[in-house]
Design a protein around this motif. Structure first.
Motif, PDB file in Angstrom:
ATOM      1  N   ALA A 116       0.822  -1.209   0.000  1.00 36.86           N
ATOM      2  CA  ALA A 116       0.000   0.000   0.000  1.00 36.86           C
ATOM      3  C   ALA A 116       0.857   1.262   0.000  1.00 36.86           C
ATOM      4  CB  ALA A 116      -0.930  -0.009   1.214  1.00 36.86           C
ATOM      5  N   THR A 117       1.897   1.276   0.824  1.00 36.58           N
ATOM      6  CA  THR A 117       2.768   2.453   0.884  1.00 36.58           C
ATOM      7  C   THR A 117       3.507   2.646  -0.436  1.00 36.58           C
ATOM      8  OG1 THR A 117       3.061   2.213   3.268  1.00 36.58           O
ATOM      9  CG2 THR A 117       4.708   3.504   2.104  1.00 36.58           C
ATOM     10  N   TRP A 118       3.985   1.555  -0.991  1.00 34.25           N
ATOM     11  CA  TRP A 118       4.703   1.628  -2.275  1.00 34.25           C
ATOM     12  C   TRP A 118       3.813   2.235  -3.362  1.00 34.25           C
ATOM     13  CZ3 TRP A 118       9.477   1.599  -3.859  1.00 34.25           C
ATOM     14  CH2 TRP A 118       9.796   1.295  -5.185  1.00 34.25           C
ATOM     15  N   ALA A 119       2.544   1.811  -3.415  1.00 33.41           N
ATOM     16  CA  ALA A 119       1.621   2.330  -4.422  1.00 33.41           C
ATOM     17  C   ALA A 119       1.235   3.781  -4.128  1.00 33.41           C
ATOM     18  CB  ALA A 119       0.373   1.445  -4.478  1.00 33.41           C
ATOM     19  N   GLU A 120       0.978   4.076  -2.848  1.00 30.32           N
ATOM     20  CA  GLU A 120       0.518   5.423  -2.470  1.00 30.32           C
ATOM     21  C   GLU A 120       1.540   6.494  -2.812  1.00 30.32           C
ATOM     22  OE1 GLU A 120      -0.718   7.928   1.596  1.00 30.32           O
ATOM     23  OE2 GLU A 120      -0.352   5.757   1.687  1.00 30.32           O
ATOM     24  N   PHE A 121       2.821   6.188  -2.688  1.00 28.33           N
ATOM     25  CA  PHE A 121       3.856   7.190  -2.914  1.00 28.33           C
ATOM     26  C   PHE A 121       4.554   7.051  -4.268  1.00 28.33           C
ATOM     27  CE2 PHE A 121       3.145   7.270   1.619  1.00 28.33           C
ATOM     28  CZ  PHE A 121       3.217   8.621   1.924  1.00 28.33           C
ATOM     29  N   GLY A 122       3.857   6.424  -5.206  1.00 19.26           N
ATOM     30  CA  GLY A 122       4.322   6.441  -6.593  1.00 19.26           C
ATOM     31  C   GLY A 122       5.308   5.369  -6.984  1.00 19.26           C
ATOM     32  N   GLY A 123       5.483   4.343  -6.139  1.00 24.34           N
ATOM     33  CA  GLY A 123       6.466   3.325  -6.441  1.00 24.34           C
ATOM     34  C   GLY A 123       6.152   2.485  -7.660  1.00 24.34           C
ATOM     35  N   LYS A 124       4.855   2.364  -7.996  1.00 23.21           N
ATOM     36  CA  LYS A 124       4.490   1.483  -9.111  1.00 23.21           C
ATOM     37  C   LYS A 124       4.914   2.029 -10.473  1.00 23.21           C
ATOM     38  CE  LYS A 124       0.936  -1.451  -7.179  1.00 23.21           C
ATOM     39  NZ  LYS A 124      -0.400  -2.053  -7.383  1.00 23.21           N
ATOM     40  N   ALA A 161       8.206  -0.209 -10.382  1.00 26.58           N
ATOM     41  CA  ALA A 161       8.081  -1.669 -10.310  1.00 26.58           C
ATOM     42  C   ALA A 161       6.831  -2.008  -9.493  1.00 26.58           C
ATOM     43  CB  ALA A 161       9.309  -2.282  -9.649  1.00 26.58           C
ATOM     44  N   PRO A 162       6.275  -3.225  -9.696  1.00 30.33           N
ATOM     45  CA  PRO A 162       5.068  -3.605  -8.951  1.00 30.33           C
ATOM     46  C   PRO A 162       5.270  -3.617  -7.444  1.00 30.33           C
ATOM     47  CG  PRO A 162       5.429  -5.096 -10.809  1.00 30.33           C
ATOM     48  CD  PRO A 162       6.654  -4.243 -10.702  1.00 30.33           C
ATOM     49  N   GLN A 163       6.446  -4.053  -7.001  1.00 32.92           N
ATOM     50  CA  GLN A 163       6.783  -4.052  -5.584  1.00 32.92           C
ATOM     51  C   GLN A 163       8.198  -3.502  -5.421  1.00 32.92           C
ATOM     52  OE1 GLN A 163       4.722  -4.593  -3.278  1.00 32.92           O
ATOM     53  NE2 GLN A 163       3.171  -6.059  -3.964  1.00 32.92           N
ATOM     54  N   ALA A 164       8.513  -3.043  -4.208  1.00 33.50           N
ATOM     55  CA  ALA A 164       9.804  -2.379  -3.970  1.00 33.50           C
ATOM     56  C   ALA A 164      10.998  -3.287  -4.214  1.00 33.50           C
ATOM     57  CB  ALA A 164       9.850  -1.831  -2.540  1.00 33.50           C
ATOM     58  N   ASP A 165      10.848  -4.594  -3.944  1.00 32.07           N
ATOM     59  CA  ASP A 165      11.990  -5.494  -4.100  1.00 32.07           C
ATOM     60  C   ASP A 165      12.432  -5.642  -5.552  1.00 32.07           C
ATOM     61  OD1 ASP A 165       9.422  -6.910  -4.294  1.00 32.07           O
ATOM     62  OD2 ASP A 165      10.635  -8.696  -4.659  1.00 32.07           O
ATOM     63  N   GLU A 167      11.967   9.015   0.142  1.00 33.02           N
ATOM     64  CA  GLU A 167      12.021  10.458   0.406  1.00 33.02           C
ATOM     65  C   GLU A 167      10.619  11.063   0.482  1.00 33.02           C
ATOM     66  OE1 GLU A 167      14.310  12.425   1.250  1.00 33.02           O
ATOM     67  OE2 GLU A 167      16.082  11.193   0.969  1.00 33.02           O
ATOM     68  N   LYS A 168       9.716  10.577  -0.365  1.00 34.53           N
ATOM     69  CA  LYS A 168       8.334  11.079  -0.330  1.00 34.53           C
ATOM     70  C   LYS A 168       7.642  10.656   0.959  1.00 34.53           C
ATOM     71  CE  LYS A 168       7.870  10.874  -5.384  1.00 34.53           C
ATOM     72  NZ  LYS A 168       7.138  10.256  -6.524  1.00 34.53           N
ATOM     73  N   VAL A 169       7.907   9.417   1.370  1.00 36.09           N
ATOM     74  CA  VAL A 169       7.342   8.940   2.636  1.00 36.09           C
ATOM     75  C   VAL A 169       7.898   9.759   3.800  1.00 36.09           C
ATOM     76  CG1 VAL A 169       7.128   6.961   4.182  1.00 36.09           C
ATOM     77  CG2 VAL A 169       7.043   6.615   1.705  1.00 36.09           C
ATOM     78  N   LEU A 170       9.192   9.997   3.787  1.00 36.45           N
ATOM     79  CA  LEU A 170       9.839  10.768   4.846  1.00 36.45           C
ATOM     80  C   LEU A 170       9.261  12.177   4.932  1.00 36.45           C
ATOM     81  CD1 LEU A 170      12.102  11.019   6.981  1.00 36.45           C
ATOM     82  CD2 LEU A 170      13.639  11.696   5.122  1.00 36.45           C
ATOM     83  N   ALA A 171       9.030  12.794   3.778  1.00 42.73           N
ATOM     84  CA  ALA A 171       8.495  14.160   3.767  1.00 42.73           C
ATOM     85  C   ALA A 171       7.087  14.220   4.341  1.00 42.73           C
ATOM     86  CB  ALA A 171       8.507  14.702   2.342  1.00 42.73           C
ATOM     87  N   THR A 172       6.327  13.139   4.176  1.00 41.86           N
ATOM     88  CA  THR A 172       4.933  13.112   4.637  1.00 41.86           C
ATOM     89  C   THR A 172       4.793  12.579   6.068  1.00 41.86           C
ATOM     90  OG1 THR A 172       4.165  12.759   2.371  1.00 41.86           O
ATOM     91  CG2 THR A 172       2.633  12.203   4.132  1.00 41.86           C
ATOM     92  N   GLN A 173       5.472  11.457   6.346  1.00 43.12           N
ATOM     93  CA  GLN A 173       5.290  10.774   7.622  1.00 43.12           C
ATOM     94  C   GLN A 173       6.413  11.019   8.627  1.00 43.12           C
ATOM     95  OE1 GLN A 173       4.546   6.602   6.962  1.00 43.12           O
ATOM     96  NE2 GLN A 173       2.944   6.968   5.454  1.00 43.12           N
TER      97      GLN A 173
END
Length: 364
Positions: free
Chosen positions: A67-75, A78-82, A94-100
């Motif tokens: 969910a976090t990967w998709a919410e912050f534009g990771g897709k 790639a489909p998943q972070a790995d 960095e986007k997660v850090l700026a928000t959370q």
């Protein structure tokens, strides 16, 4: 000892080396945390394995949930972070850090010194702009300059050193603040400094080894060995009993025990089993305090759950030299040394430690 099979907080990231992706170089925000800081977070979260997927719902070096990967534009990568590159995972982080804020990684963010709006990734200032690329060559010499080199996709310190006519050890020693603790991991866009204008010469020697206290002098290799004076290794601890053997079945994430556990009291000296170079030393998440050594035969050893890790990343050690003291840190149920041998510096690349030690002239 095993890598944790469950997470206790909402989705975030862990880093490792991922399969190449079609997406190119990822630009980082001007207020990004340094690559070195993200490396520390990843070491804590996933032992620095950017391509890890352990089946616990978290992916990649910084342990993102889907969910976090998709919410912050990771897709977009790639489909998943790995399956994304290290640079792409850091861009999403960095986007997660700026928000959370750093609390998105509640334990590892604090240990790594992660801060919202930290400094931009470190890079040495080159005295001259990079030379223009030769048209049509299709090679990474586009990053080469008078006294600087910009890393491009596919580069390693070895290939760059060959192009510049210098040894990778010297290149790493001069750019350790940029590269971080693992010389095998460099990112596109990093600016490396080299030489003093000559850009040539024979291979430079490795960085000088830090001095060690007199109590850490190399001990004899004869302890529990085959008795041959040609033994090239030693047991990592003396006077210990084996409490868990390699491939022993149990509730480990890998489905089996990935190393050997030596039952020893806290504070017992832990030694390098063979000569090599320290890749990392310090906190490594579930492994607690740990030291990873790349040995001269290409194998890696991991000594985990230490009360203290006294070796330094980049340090050259000999068989029998003290690298730390045993303890009960990380995911551990009592004082012991978890000793693991790997074919590469990745979780899941474990090989039989007994076979490896036997090859060094050490019996167990």
């Amino acid at each position: 000892m095993s890598f944790p099979s469950a997470r206790t907080f909402a989705g975030l990231v862990v880093a490792g080396i991922a399969a190449p992706a079609a997406v190119g170089l990822v630009a980082q925000p001007a207020s990004a945390a340094s690559v070195g800081t993200w490396d520390k977070v990843a070491q804590c979260e996933s032992t620095g394995t950017w391509s890890i997927s352990t089946g616990n719902g978290y992916y990649g070096g910084l342990q993102f949930s889907s969910a976090t990967w998709a919410e912050f534009g990771g897709k977009q990568y790639a489909p998943q972070a790995d399956r994304a590159t290290k640079a792409q995972q850091i861009a999403v982080a960095e986007k997660v850090l700026a928000t959370q804020g750093p609390g998105a990684w509640p334990a590892c963010g604090k240990l790594a010194g992660l801060q919202r709006g930290g400094p931009a990734p470190e890079a040495p200032k080159a005295p001259a702009a990079p030379a223009a690329p030769a048209k049509g060559t299709g090679t990474s010499t586009a990053g080469k300059g008078a006294n600087g080199y910009t890393v491009v996709s596919g580069d390693t310190l070895g290939t760059i050193g060959s192009k510049l006519g210098i040894g990778w050890q010297k290149l790493y020693a001069d750019n350790r603040s940029v590269v971080g603790s693992d010389p095998d991991v460099i990112l596109p866009g990093q600016r490396l400094a080299y030489g003093s204008g000559s850009g040539g010469g024979s291979e430079a020697p490795a960085a000088p080894k830090p001095s060690k206290p007199s109590t850490s002098s190399k001990p004899s290799n004869s302890s529990k060995s085959t008795g041959s004076s040609k033994a090239k290794g030693v047991l990592p601890v003396s006077g210990a009993t084996v409490s868990a053997r390699y491939h022993q079945s149990g509730g480990w994430a890998a489905g089996h025990h990935t190393g050997i556990d030596f039952a020893v009291s806290t504070g017992t000296p832990v030694k390098a089993a063979a000569a090599g170079t320290v890749v990392s030393s310090g906190w490594q998440g579930a492994y607690g305090n740990a030291v990873v050594i790349k040995h001269d035969d290409g194998r890696y050893t991991l000594s985990a759950h230490l009360s203290s890790a006294t070796a330094s990343a980049g340090e050259r050690v000999l068989a029998g030299e003290q690298i730390g003291r045993s303890g009960n840190t990380g995911n551990s149920t009592g004082p012991h040394l978890h000793f693991e041998v790997r074919s590469s510096n990745s979780y899941g690349a474990d090989v039989n430690p007994v076979t490896w030690l036997n090859g060094l002239g050490v019996s167990l």
